[in-house]
Design a protein around this motif. Structure first.
Motif, PDB file in Angstrom:
ATOM      1  N   LEU A 246       0.831  -1.202   0.000  1.00 59.45           N
ATOM      2  CA  LEU A 246       0.000   0.000   0.000  1.00 59.45           C
ATOM      3  C   LEU A 246       0.862   1.247   0.000  1.00 59.45           C
ATOM      4  O   LEU A 246       1.771   1.400   0.817  1.00 59.45           O
ATOM      5  CB  LEU A 246      -0.897  -0.002   1.250  1.00 59.45           C
ATOM      6  N   CYS A 247       0.596   2.146  -0.899  1.00 54.87           N
ATOM      7  CA  CYS A 247       1.268   3.450  -0.898  1.00 54.87           C
ATOM      8  C   CYS A 247       0.447   4.377  -0.022  1.00 54.87           C
ATOM      9  O   CYS A 247      -0.585   4.912  -0.460  1.00 54.87           O
ATOM     10  CB  CYS A 247       1.386   4.010  -2.314  1.00 54.87           C
ATOM     11  N   SER A 248       0.858   4.538   1.203  1.00 53.12           N
ATOM     12  CA  SER A 248       0.082   5.313   2.168  1.00 53.12           C
ATOM     13  C   SER A 248       0.900   6.459   2.713  1.00 53.12           C
ATOM     14  O   SER A 248       2.109   6.343   2.906  1.00 53.12           O
ATOM     15  CB  SER A 248      -0.372   4.407   3.322  1.00 53.12           C
ATOM     16  N   GLY A 249       0.214   7.570   2.968  1.00 53.42           N
ATOM     17  CA  GLY A 249       0.908   8.720   3.541  1.00 53.42           C
ATOM     18  C   GLY A 249       1.095   8.597   5.036  1.00 53.42           C
ATOM     19  O   GLY A 249       1.806   9.386   5.633  1.00 53.42           O
ATOM     20  N   GLN A 250       0.431   7.607   5.668  1.00 57.65           N
ATOM     21  CA  GLN A 250       0.551   7.438   7.111  1.00 57.65           C
ATOM     22  C   GLN A 250       1.773   6.593   7.427  1.00 57.65           C
ATOM     23  O   GLN A 250       1.853   5.429   7.043  1.00 57.65           O
ATOM     24  CB  GLN A 250      -0.704   6.774   7.686  1.00 57.65           C
ATOM     25  N   ALA A 251       2.714   7.157   8.135  1.00 54.55           N
ATOM     26  CA  ALA A 251       3.935   6.420   8.491  1.00 54.55           C
ATOM     27  C   ALA A 251       3.718   5.748   9.837  1.00 54.55           C
ATOM     28  O   ALA A 251       3.815   6.375  10.887  1.00 54.55           O
ATOM     29  CB  ALA A 251       5.127   7.358   8.545  1.00 54.55           C
ATOM     30  N   THR A 252       3.408   4.465   9.806  1.00 51.95           N
ATOM     31  CA  THR A 252       3.218   3.719  11.035  1.00 51.95           C
ATOM     32  C   THR A 252       4.552   3.194  11.552  1.00 51.95           C
ATOM     33  O   THR A 252       5.592   3.297  10.890  1.00 51.95           O
ATOM     34  CB  THR A 252       2.278   2.524  10.792  1.00 51.95           C
ATOM     35  N   PHE A 253       4.501   2.595  12.741  1.00 52.67           N
ATOM     36  CA  PHE A 253       5.689   1.983  13.319  1.00 52.67           C
ATOM     37  C   PHE A 253       6.239   0.907  12.389  1.00 52.67           C
ATOM     38  O   PHE A 253       7.451   0.829  12.149  1.00 52.67           O
ATOM     39  CB  PHE A 253       5.319   1.399  14.681  1.00 52.67           C
ATOM     40  N   MET A 254       5.361   0.072  11.843  1.00 49.26           N
ATOM     41  CA  MET A 254       5.810  -0.990  10.949  1.00 49.26           C
ATOM     42  C   MET A 254       6.369  -0.417   9.646  1.00 49.26           C
ATOM     43  O   MET A 254       7.327  -0.956   9.088  1.00 49.26           O
ATOM     44  CB  MET A 254       4.673  -1.977  10.676  1.00 49.26           C
ATOM     45  N   ASP A 255       5.798   0.677   9.145  1.00 48.59           N
ATOM     46  CA  ASP A 255       6.348   1.326   7.952  1.00 48.59           C
ATOM     47  C   ASP A 255       7.793   1.746   8.183  1.00 48.59           C
ATOM     48  O   ASP A 255       8.669   1.535   7.331  1.00 48.59           O
ATOM     49  CB  ASP A 255       5.533   2.577   7.584  1.00 48.59           C
ATOM     50  N   SER A 256       8.041   2.352   9.342  1.00 48.96           N
ATOM     51  CA  SER A 256       9.391   2.830   9.645  1.00 48.96           C
ATOM     52  C   SER A 256      10.382   1.678   9.738  1.00 48.96           C
ATOM     53  O   SER A 256      11.524   1.788   9.278  1.00 48.96           O
ATOM     54  CB  SER A 256       9.388   3.626  10.956  1.00 48.96           C
ATOM     55  N   LEU A 257       9.954   0.563  10.327  1.00 50.99           N
ATOM     56  CA  LEU A 257      10.845  -0.599  10.412  1.00 50.99           C
ATOM     57  C   LEU A 257      11.132  -1.167   9.029  1.00 50.99           C
ATOM     58  O   LEU A 257      12.253  -1.581   8.738  1.00 50.99           O
ATOM     59  CB  LEU A 257      10.226  -1.676  11.303  1.00 50.99           C
ATOM     60  N   LEU A 258      10.123  -1.198   8.157  1.00 49.03           N
ATOM     61  CA  LEU A 258      10.319  -1.686   6.794  1.00 49.03           C
ATOM     62  C   LEU A 258      11.336  -0.828   6.044  1.00 49.03           C
ATOM     63  O   LEU A 258      12.147  -1.336   5.271  1.00 49.03           O
ATOM     64  CB  LEU A 258       8.989  -1.707   6.038  1.00 49.03           C
ATOM     65  N   GLN A 259      11.302   0.470   6.284  1.00 47.42           N
ATOM     66  CA  GLN A 259      12.238   1.373   5.617  1.00 47.42           C
ATOM     67  C   GLN A 259      13.654   1.244   6.149  1.00 47.42           C
ATOM     68  O   GLN A 259      14.597   1.755   5.538  1.00 47.42           O
ATOM     69  CB  GLN A 259      11.747   2.808   5.765  1.00 47.42           C
ATOM     70  N   ALA A 260      13.818   0.554   7.276  1.00 44.62           N
ATOM     71  CA  ALA A 260      15.148   0.386   7.893  1.00 44.62           C
ATOM     72  C   ALA A 260      15.865  -0.859   7.392  1.00 44.62           C
ATOM     73  O   ALA A 260      16.892  -1.251   7.935  1.00 44.62           O
ATOM     74  CB  ALA A 260      15.016   0.344   9.404  1.00 44.62           C
ATOM     75  N   ASN A 261      15.291  -1.505   6.377  1.00 43.44           N
ATOM     76  CA  ASN A 261      15.922  -2.684   5.758  1.00 43.44           C
ATOM     77  C   ASN A 261      16.025  -3.874   6.703  1.00 43.44           C
ATOM     78  O   ASN A 261      16.967  -4.672   6.606  1.00 43.44           O
ATOM     79  CB  ASN A 261      17.309  -2.330   5.206  1.00 43.44           C
ATOM     80  N   LEU A 262      15.084  -4.001   7.617  1.00 37.58           N
ATOM     81  CA  LEU A 262      15.022  -5.194   8.446  1.00 37.58           C
ATOM     82  C   LEU A 262      14.309  -6.299   7.666  1.00 37.58           C
ATOM     83  O   LEU A 262      13.541  -6.033   6.741  1.00 37.58           O
ATOM     84  CB  LEU A 262      14.257  -4.908   9.742  1.00 37.58           C
ATOM     85  N   THR A 263      14.544  -7.529   8.055  1.00 37.71           N
ATOM     86  CA  THR A 263      13.829  -8.629   7.434  1.00 37.71           C
ATOM     87  C   THR A 263      12.371  -8.609   7.902  1.00 37.71           C
ATOM     88  O   THR A 263      12.037  -8.001   8.932  1.00 37.71           O
ATOM     89  CB  THR A 263      14.454  -9.976   7.796  1.00 37.71           C
ATOM     90  N   GLU A 264      11.512  -9.316   7.172  1.00 41.58           N
ATOM     91  CA  GLU A 264      10.106  -9.361   7.561  1.00 41.58           C
ATOM     92  C   GLU A 264       9.944 -10.004   8.942  1.00 41.58           C
ATOM     93  O   GLU A 264       9.098  -9.585   9.744  1.00 41.58           O
ATOM     94  CB  GLU A 264       9.296 -10.129   6.519  1.00 41.58           C
TER      95      GLU A 264
END
Length: 463
Positions: A246-264
């Motif tokens: 989803l391309c969402s403007g809401q930056a959730t906690f999980m969004d931020s972790l995904l952007q940090a290049n962590l594994t799923e």
């Protein structure tokens, strides 16, 4: 994260179990005063269970033997430190990172660390802290909306009606944490109800099932716990997929972790830690703060005066929160008086020393934070709720050193402080809080200190 994590009671059990299996048994308590084992196999475990909680057991232990005392868990000696001065001697030379993460993840059956390399572990820790900060910045208006909704609900009640704090503020915490962590999907009440049911099952079993092994003895309870954990993990994995697609403007906690290049897998585990701890700490900090305010009219008025001086007639904003010094004092005093996180633990990695006492390597060291937070030498009239005590610099330093403020505070507690500040600033501007006559509020000392029975207040509108 916070070095003296709130999950100490259960961690003690798991940690001692590991020590018993990994290291040879010792009958030497290093000459430290304390209890002799009452049973050969279990040590003082039954004494602890009889007291009702590890905190209440430690209060009696330190009353009898002083600030440095020992007892037995199984066949292993355990050292407990119950004063700020003795804790300072032990904490500073033995500080390590991520004990909170290690303890909770071990209970959940996750990999305790983020890899073999220290650099990777530090990267993951930093990503977690940044995710909390970014989530608060991007979703602050949502916190304001949730607080406004709750206060509006209270405004609509007759002044004679009693409000159940635990139910209402746990609901606020669940909505805030679930939506900020996982997105607008959890604005649906049905999703929040399912989330809350699973959260309560997991949290309660972590809190009591590991202490006496009772969960392992009950196939029904163990099944409910495993089912709730599996369902929570399934929800997190589903949300993770949604957030990636989803391309969402809401930056959730999980969004931020995904952007940090962590594994799923890492994102799922860190999200689980955040939602479990974040809900419990936030809810109980808010419950105790509102309860204490209802007993102190002058504190409410000082908070309102500060709020008007800092924000005028405008709602509080994230950048204004650091200027609300008195509100910070109120929350600090709430944590101290309620003993919000009463116990923590650490395994002695190398031989150490406290005063004249040598602490052998692999000794389990208990931080009796609940005892230390009400030490009369550090906190005069320790059982009285008095935010003005935090005007004094030595008091602030002692509190910070114990890990409840300053740069070492855990991200979950920092998140809880922000939610509580938003709630209290909204409440005191619109309502006066009143205690219910005759109500006796007793604490239940679990992973986080919680009222034994629901706590009630009354409110009246400000003119």
């Amino acid at each position: 994260m916070l070095d003296f994590a709130i999950f100490a009671v259960t961690f003690v059990i798991i940690l001692v179990g590991a020590v018993i299996y990994l290291y040879p048994s010792s009958r030497r308590a290093s000459g430290i005063p304390g209890l002799n084992p009452t049973e050969e196999k279990d040590g003082n475990l039954q004494d602890l269970i009889d007291k009702g909680s590890l905190h209440e057991f430690l209060v009696g232990l330190h009353d009898q033997f002083g600030p440095v005392a020992s007892f037995w868990f199984g066949r292993r000696p355990v050292l407990s430190l119950g004063s700020p001065d003795h804790l300072k001697q032990h904490i500073n030379p033995n500080r390590t990172t991520d004990s909170f993460e290690t303890m909770l993840k071990s209970l959940l059956g996750y990999q305790a660390g983020s890899g073999d390399g220290t650099a990777e572990a530090l990267m993951r820790k930093k990503a977690y802290e940044n995710a909390v900060n970014t989530t608060l910045q991007n979703n602050f208006p949502l916190l304001m909306k949730l607080a406004d909704e709750l206060v509006g609900k209270w405004q609509s009640y007759p002044e004679s009606q009693h409000m159940p704090l635990c139910a209402h503020l746990l609901g606020l915490a669940m909505k805030a944490v679930s939506q900020l962590a996982m997105g607008s999907r959890f604005s649906d009440d049905a999703e929040v109800i399912r989330f809350r049911k699973n959260h309560e099952t997991i949290w309660s079993e972590i809190g009591r099932g590991y202490l006496d092994g009772s969960m392992e003895k009950s196939s029904n309870r163990k099944g409910r716990y495993e089912s709730a954990l599996a369902e929570m993990e399934s929800v997190l994995k589903s949300v993770l997929k949604e957030r990636k697609d989803l391309c969402s403007g809401q930056a959730t906690f999980m969004d931020s972790l995904l952007q940090a290049n962590l594994t799923e897998r890492q994102v799922m585990e860190d999200a689980m830690v955040f939602i479990l701890a974040g809900c419990a700490i936030t809810a109980n900090l808010c419950i105790w703060a509102v309860h204490f305010l209802s007993t102190a009219k002058e504190v409410q008025e000082k908070m309102l005066q500060e709020l008007v001086e800092v924000t005028g007639e405008e709602p509080v904003t994230l950048d204004k929160i650091p200027q609300l010094k008195y509100c910070q004092q109120v929350l600090n005093e709430t944590v101290r008086t309620a003993k919000l996180t009463p116990v923590a633990a650490r395994l002695q990695e190398v031989e150490g020393k406290v005063d004249q006492h040598v602490i052998p390597k692999e000794t389990l060291v208990i931080y009796a934070l609940g005892v230390a937070l009400q030490n009369a030498d550090t906190w005069p009239l320790p059982y009285r709720f008095n935010p003005d005590r935090f005007i004094e610099e030595p008091v602030r330093k002692s509190f910070s050193f114990l890990g409840f403020s300053g740069s070492q505070v855990c991200p979950e507690l920092r998140f809880a402080y922000t939610v509580a500040t938003v709630l209290l600033s909204t409440l005191v501007r619109k309502l006066k809080l009143h205690r219910v006559e005759g109500q006796v509020v007793e604490a239940r000392y679990e992973l986080v200190t919680t009222p034994k029975d629901d706590t009630w207040i009354r409110v009246s509108r400000r003119s």
